[in-house]
Design a protein around this motif. Structure first.
Motif, PDB file in Angstrom:
ATOM      1  N   UNK A 133     -21.622 -55.755 -22.649  1.00  0.00           N
ATOM      2  CA  UNK A 133     -21.980 -54.354 -22.804  1.00  0.00           C
ATOM      3  C   UNK A 133     -22.579 -53.815 -21.511  1.00  0.00           C
TER       4      UNK A 133
ATOM      5  N   UNK B   4     -21.342 -51.047 -18.889  1.00  0.00           N
ATOM      6  CA  UNK B   4     -22.148 -49.866 -18.546  1.00  0.00           C
ATOM      7  C   UNK B   4     -22.294 -49.732 -17.032  1.00  0.00           C
TER       8      UNK B   4
ATOM      9  N   UNK C 180     -42.594 -43.166 -34.272  1.00  0.00           N
ATOM     10  CA  UNK C 180     -41.272 -42.681 -33.855  1.00  0.00           C
ATOM     11  C   UNK C 180     -41.067 -41.219 -34.248  1.00  0.00           C
ATOM     12  N   UNK C 181     -41.614 -40.856 -35.404  1.00  0.00           N
ATOM     13  CA  UNK C 181     -41.421 -39.478 -35.876  1.00  0.00           C
ATOM     14  C   UNK C 181     -42.472 -38.516 -35.324  1.00  0.00           C
TER      15      UNK C 181
ATOM     16  N   UNK D  10     -42.738 -46.378 -37.522  1.00  0.00           N
ATOM     17  CA  UNK D  10     -42.004 -45.235 -38.056  1.00  0.00           C
ATOM     18  C   UNK D  10     -42.828 -43.955 -37.908  1.00  0.00           C
TER      19      UNK D  10
ATOM     20  N   UNK E  60     -29.940 -46.508 -20.400  1.00  0.00           N
ATOM     21  CA  UNK E  60     -29.307 -47.759 -20.818  1.00  0.00           C
ATOM     22  C   UNK E  60     -29.709 -48.923 -19.934  1.00  0.00           C
TER      23      UNK E  60
ATOM     24  N   UNK F 237     -32.774 -51.720 -34.851  1.00  0.00           N
ATOM     25  CA  UNK F 237     -31.938 -50.513 -34.816  1.00  0.00           C
ATOM     26  C   UNK F 237     -32.735 -49.214 -34.905  1.00  0.00           C
ATOM     27  N   UNK F 238     -33.863 -49.247 -35.576  1.00  0.00           N
ATOM     28  CA  UNK F 238     -34.587 -47.990 -35.798  1.00  0.00           C
ATOM     29  C   UNK F 238     -35.542 -47.674 -34.651  1.00  0.00           C
TER      30      UNK F 238
ATOM     31  N   UNK G  96     -42.398 -36.206 -27.542  1.00  0.00           N
ATOM     32  CA  UNK G  96     -41.240 -36.476 -26.697  1.00  0.00           C
ATOM     33  C   UNK G  96     -41.071 -35.391 -25.638  1.00  0.00           C
TER      34      UNK G  96
ATOM     35  N   UNK H 160     -29.728 -39.316 -25.264  1.00  0.00           N
ATOM     36  CA  UNK H 160     -29.811 -40.733 -25.611  1.00  0.00           C
ATOM     37  C   UNK H 160     -31.241 -41.182 -25.882  1.00  0.00           C
ATOM     38  N   UNK H 161     -32.221 -40.471 -25.304  1.00  0.00           N
ATOM     39  CA  UNK H 161     -33.609 -40.866 -25.510  1.00  0.00           C
ATOM     40  C   UNK H 161     -34.212 -40.342 -26.805  1.00  0.00           C
ATOM     41  N   UNK H 162     -33.482 -39.500 -27.507  1.00  0.00           N
ATOM     42  CA  UNK H 162     -34.029 -38.887 -28.729  1.00  0.00           C
ATOM     43  C   UNK H 162     -33.837 -39.836 -29.896  1.00  0.00           C
ATOM     44  N   UNK H 163     -34.937 -40.387 -30.415  1.00  0.00           N
ATOM     45  CA  UNK H 163     -34.802 -41.459 -31.394  1.00  0.00           C
ATOM     46  C   UNK H 163     -35.274 -41.140 -32.797  1.00  0.00           C
ATOM     47  N   UNK H 164     -35.673 -39.889 -33.043  1.00  0.00           N
ATOM     48  CA  UNK H 164     -36.196 -39.593 -34.375  1.00  0.00           C
ATOM     49  C   UNK H 164     -35.134 -39.742 -35.457  1.00  0.00           C
TER      50      UNK H 164
ATOM     51  N   UNK I  74     -23.786 -41.151 -27.202  1.00  0.00           N
ATOM     52  CA  UNK I  74     -23.010 -42.064 -26.369  1.00  0.00           C
ATOM     53  C   UNK I  74     -22.557 -43.215 -27.242  1.00  0.00           C
TER      54      UNK I  74
ATOM     55  N   UNK J  92     -33.022 -41.954 -35.986  1.00  0.00           N
ATOM     56  CA  UNK J  92     -32.894 -43.298 -36.571  1.00  0.00           C
ATOM     57  C   UNK J  92     -33.861 -43.459 -37.750  1.00  0.00           C
ATOM     58  N   UNK J  93     -35.083 -42.934 -37.578  1.00  0.00           N
ATOM     59  CA  UNK J  93     -36.041 -43.032 -38.681  1.00  0.00           C
ATOM     60  C   UNK J  93     -35.690 -42.050 -39.796  1.00  0.00           C
ATOM     61  N   UNK J  94     -35.182 -40.873 -39.409  1.00  0.00           N
ATOM     62  CA  UNK J  94     -34.745 -39.913 -40.435  1.00  0.00           C
ATOM     63  C   UNK J  94     -33.653 -40.543 -41.307  1.00  0.00           C
TER      64      UNK J  94
ATOM     65  N   UNK K 141     -35.236 -46.458 -29.545  1.00  0.00           N
ATOM     66  CA  UNK K 141     -35.367 -45.250 -28.715  1.00  0.00           C
ATOM     67  C   UNK K 141     -36.636 -44.508 -29.120  1.00  0.00           C
TER      68      UNK K 141
ATOM     69  N   UNK L  73     -22.892 -46.156 -26.693  1.00  0.00           N
ATOM     70  CA  UNK L  73     -23.871 -47.240 -26.650  1.00  0.00           C
ATOM     71  C   UNK L  73     -24.891 -47.163 -27.790  1.00  0.00           C
ATOM     72  N   UNK L  74     -24.955 -46.014 -28.449  1.00  0.00           N
ATOM     73  CA  UNK L  74     -25.910 -45.860 -29.548  1.00  0.00           C
ATOM     74  C   UNK L  74     -25.309 -46.211 -30.902  1.00  0.00           C
TER      75      UNK L  74
ATOM     76  N   UNK M 104     -26.627 -49.173 -33.088  1.00  0.00           N
ATOM     77  CA  UNK M 104     -27.938 -48.932 -33.697  1.00  0.00           C
ATOM     78  C   UNK M 104     -27.811 -47.959 -34.878  1.00  0.00           C
TER      79      UNK M 104
END
Lengths: 542, 164
Positions: free
Chosen positions: A3, A7, A223-224, A220, A24, A142-143, A228, B82-86, B111, B88-90, A146, B113-114, B117
């Motif tokens: 991967x 990239x 993350x929320x 979680x 990445x 996975x969660x 950002x 790509x940096x926005x990760x909310x 992308x 995934x939790x939603x 990011x 690449x995501x 996930x």
């Protein structure tokens, strides 16, 4: 692997935008620095085999300029790899079960721990299996891949905190409750950087069964809710601070409750399986011995005694010691090591410490299990490769980030300051008299050199394009005494630093009561006498 | 016609999108509206007989549609980069806690690449930017051969969820 190769190829071909490649490549530990890319390799909880160390040596030799640099988070980084060859380096690492995944980027980073894990006399429970269990959970989660910002976890299982758990996003302290059940105290919201904060206890006791549910709930909410919009206010500590620990705990409680029914959990079998990887090596039945004074001539005995006192630590098994390999020689920047030294250390580890090497937070290496009867021979071997400087815990056992010489974020050089200090303070007896002093140097306010929590911290600042240095005193990284240092006053030019330190030490030696350490004196007297000492004479001299 | 990647069990395919955003064609039989529009016109929309979807932006609270999740056939979660990760939790909350079983679509600056996930968090539809090569993106779900954690899509290697 494939991967990242893909990239990199897409980026070099122009198919992948630079900003996207950054997000990445950072996940694979690749930074673009002042002169070349920098590759950071993950060393989970700082534990290495000799085979892995030999691969580091080979990478240093074939892909870098013959050096590696050990960091304060128990990782190694290379400052001169070629971008196109990074995938080759990653292949090489994979051959010894290593990688650079999640060593940078806004994800859960390497889980760090106590360098004396498994051998310390004050240990309640070996933290390494728990580090490994948490590391597996966090790998390519996975969660939480990011997040708003990077996320660092440290775990300790001993009375003395050698893992700096209070300056991590999450710190876990193994403990037993009144019923004797094993669990974790969970701290949250610590961190250094531009706005340093000390972590606070969110839960006093969480059982292993509940731990992942607890961690997922915290992550979680973060993350929320984490910011950002502003990279400088994106760490979890700002969420904790803006709501207060009690409100933050309520938010996590609600999330934890809502997810409890399906939260991930380790089975007893899984815990047992991972624990089996950390079985004690095959120790011989020995008794403690008097090692000093039995071998070598008078001069050697004297040097060996100093090294033994400063650079070795007690071991829970009779007849053994833990040995610190000082990477703080005057000849190299803190944490730097050559390919030849890496190979030599690998051989010595095979010979003297069951083929195991550990990386410490303060940028030194450790052989955890050395027979006391072998100490003299090991000392001679380490001395021959310049890894036996008897300065562990003293002023010259400095932590420093690479600074402006290599880093694109830095305001000021750090290695030149290190050199000035090493030149001035070269008398070991004076250093021993000063006792334990943690001097930490950062080249910019991002604080990779942890200057905030140094007994003495030096921070490089940029004033109108000139390099200046701000001095803080009274900080400490570990345990309940963890705290941030106070700035003593106006910044100094680089050349002034050795004089300033000398004046601070004069005040310390005058004020010291009994055998209290520098930091204890500062905390007892406050910074006023030190401030007066540091500046009064500076002004006289001027 | 807009193309999507869709997952169905372990199959993945490129399909033509049957859905329209309301600003594209309000008369389409399957429309996607924003959260504010959903909140204002919920009853009218429900009475329209159309298939309904709601698109959330990263700052939207999933809780706002939690009680309606079973009435919606599609929920789209937007990614700003790509940096926005909310998202995934939603997605996790929608799948795990709101019992949402309709199409969960990732949309925006995605992308390939995501995708790995996203699939593990419960997304089963991916609306990539127009320029993306969907045939190449189809392979991205195999980027990692094993996973430690149990996801919405499959069990993890070593960790087990407590139930369901």
């Amino acid at each position: 692997m494939a991967q990242f190769r893909d990239q990199t190829q897409r980026f070099l071909n122009g198919q992948l935008h630079e900003d996207d490649f950054r997000a990445l490549r950072l996940r694979n530990g690749l930074y673009i620095q002042r002169f070349a890319p920098m590759l950071r390799i993950s060393i989970p909880y700082g534990l290495l085999s000799s085979a892995q160390l030999r691969v580091f040596a080979r990478i240093a030799r074939e892909y870098d300029k013959g050096f590696g640099h050990f960091t304060t988070r128990q990782n190694i980084q290379y400052n001169w790899p070629e971008l196109a060859k990074v995938p080759d380096i990653l292949e090489l690492l994979a051959s010894v079960e290593m990688h650079a995944i999640q060593t940078s980027g806004n994800c859960i980073r390497n889980v760090t721990s106590d360098h004396l894990a498994g051998v310390a006399k004050d240990e309640l429970e070996d933290p390494r299996p728990w580090c490994e269990l948490v590391r597996q959970w966090a790998t390519v989660h996975p969660e939480f891949a990011f997040l708003p910002r990077k996320f660092k976890i440290a775990i300790t299982g001993a009375v003395a905190d050698r893992a700096a758990v209070r300056v991590h996003d999450i710190g876990l302290i193994l403990k037993r409750n009144d019923a004797g059940v094993l669990g974790f105290e969970v701290l949250v919201g610590g961190g250094l950087g531009r706005a340093p904060m000390i972590g606070q206890t969110i839960y006093d006791f969480v059982t292993p069964h509940d731990l992942l549910g607890c961690l997922e709930a915290i992550l979680r909410v973060y993350n929320l809710e984490g910011r950002r919009d502003n990279i400088h206010k994106a760490r979890i500590k700002f969420v904790v601070k803006s709501h207060g620990i009690d409100k933050f705990r309520e938010m996590v409680n609600a999330e934890w409750q809502a997810s409890r029914a399906y939260a991930p959990v380790w089975s007893e079998n899984e815990i047992a399986r991972v624990k089996a990887f950390f079985k004690a090596p095959a120790y011989e039945t020995l008794s403690d011995m008097d090692v000093v004074g039995s071998k070598g001539n008078a001069l050697e005995q004297n040097k060996f005694r100093r090294w033994y006192q400063q650079n070795t630590r007690a071991h829970k098994v009779a007849g053994y010691r833990a040995v610190i390999l000082s990477l703080k020689s005057v000849k190299r920047p803190p944490g730097d090591i050559t390919d030849a030294q890496l190979d030599a250390v690998a051989n010595l580890a095979d010979q003297y410490s069951f083929g195991e090497i550990r990386v410490m937070h303060d940028q030194n290496l450790l052989f955890a299990h050395v027979r006391q009867q072998d100490l003299f021979a090991l000392w001679q071997a380490l001395d021959a490769i310049d890894l036996a400087t008897a300065n562990i815990g003293t002023l010259t056992d400095m932590i420093a980030c690479p600074g402006l010489d290599l880093c694109s974020l830095a305001n000021a050089r750090t290695y030149t300051v290190v050199d000035l200090i090493n030149e001035r303070f070269d008398d070991l007896d004076y250093l021993y008299d000063l006792g334990e002093i943690q001097l930490k140097i950062s080249g910019c306010m991002n604080g990779c050199g942890h200057h905030h929590v140094g007994h003495i911290g030096i921070l490089g600042v940029d004033k109108h394009g000139e390099e200046w240095y701000q001095v803080t005193i009274g900080g400490a990284p570990n345990g309940k005494e963890a705290d941030l240092g106070e700035v003593i006053g106006r910044s100094f030019k680089q050349e002034e630093i050795p004089d300033v330190l000398e004046r601070l030490f004069r005040v310390y030696l005058e004020q010291r009561e009994g055998d209290e350490r520098f930091v204890d004196t500062v905390r007892r007297t406050g910074i006023a006498p030190f401030k007066a000492g540091a500046y009064a004479q500076a002004d006289q001299a001027a | 016609m807009r193309k999507l990647i869709k997952l169905h069990n372990h199959d993945r395919s490129i399909v033509t999108d049957d859905w329209r955003y309301v600003e594209e064609d309000a008369n389409a039989p399957a429309i996607i509206v924003s959260l504010p529009q959903w909140q204002m016109e919920r009853d009218t929309l429900l009475a329209s007989g159309k298939k309904l979807g709601v698109k959330l932006i990263p700052a939207d609270k999933v809780e706002a549609i939690a009680s309606d999740a079973t009435k919606l056939s599609l929920i789209a979660l937007e990614f700003g980069g790509i940096g926005e990760g909310r998202g995934y939790s939603q997605a996790h909350i929608l799948r795990r806690r709101c019992n949402f079983i309709g199409e969960l679509r990732a949309v925006g600056k995605i992308q390939r690449d995501q995708l790995f996930y996203m699939a593990r968090c419960g997304f089963d539809a991916f609306e990539l930017p127009e320029a993306a090569d969907l045939n190449v993106a189809l392979t991205a779900f195999d980027d990692y051969s094993v996973a430690y954690q149990p996801g919405i899509d499959k069990a993890g290697l070593e960790l087990r969820r407590r139930a369901g």
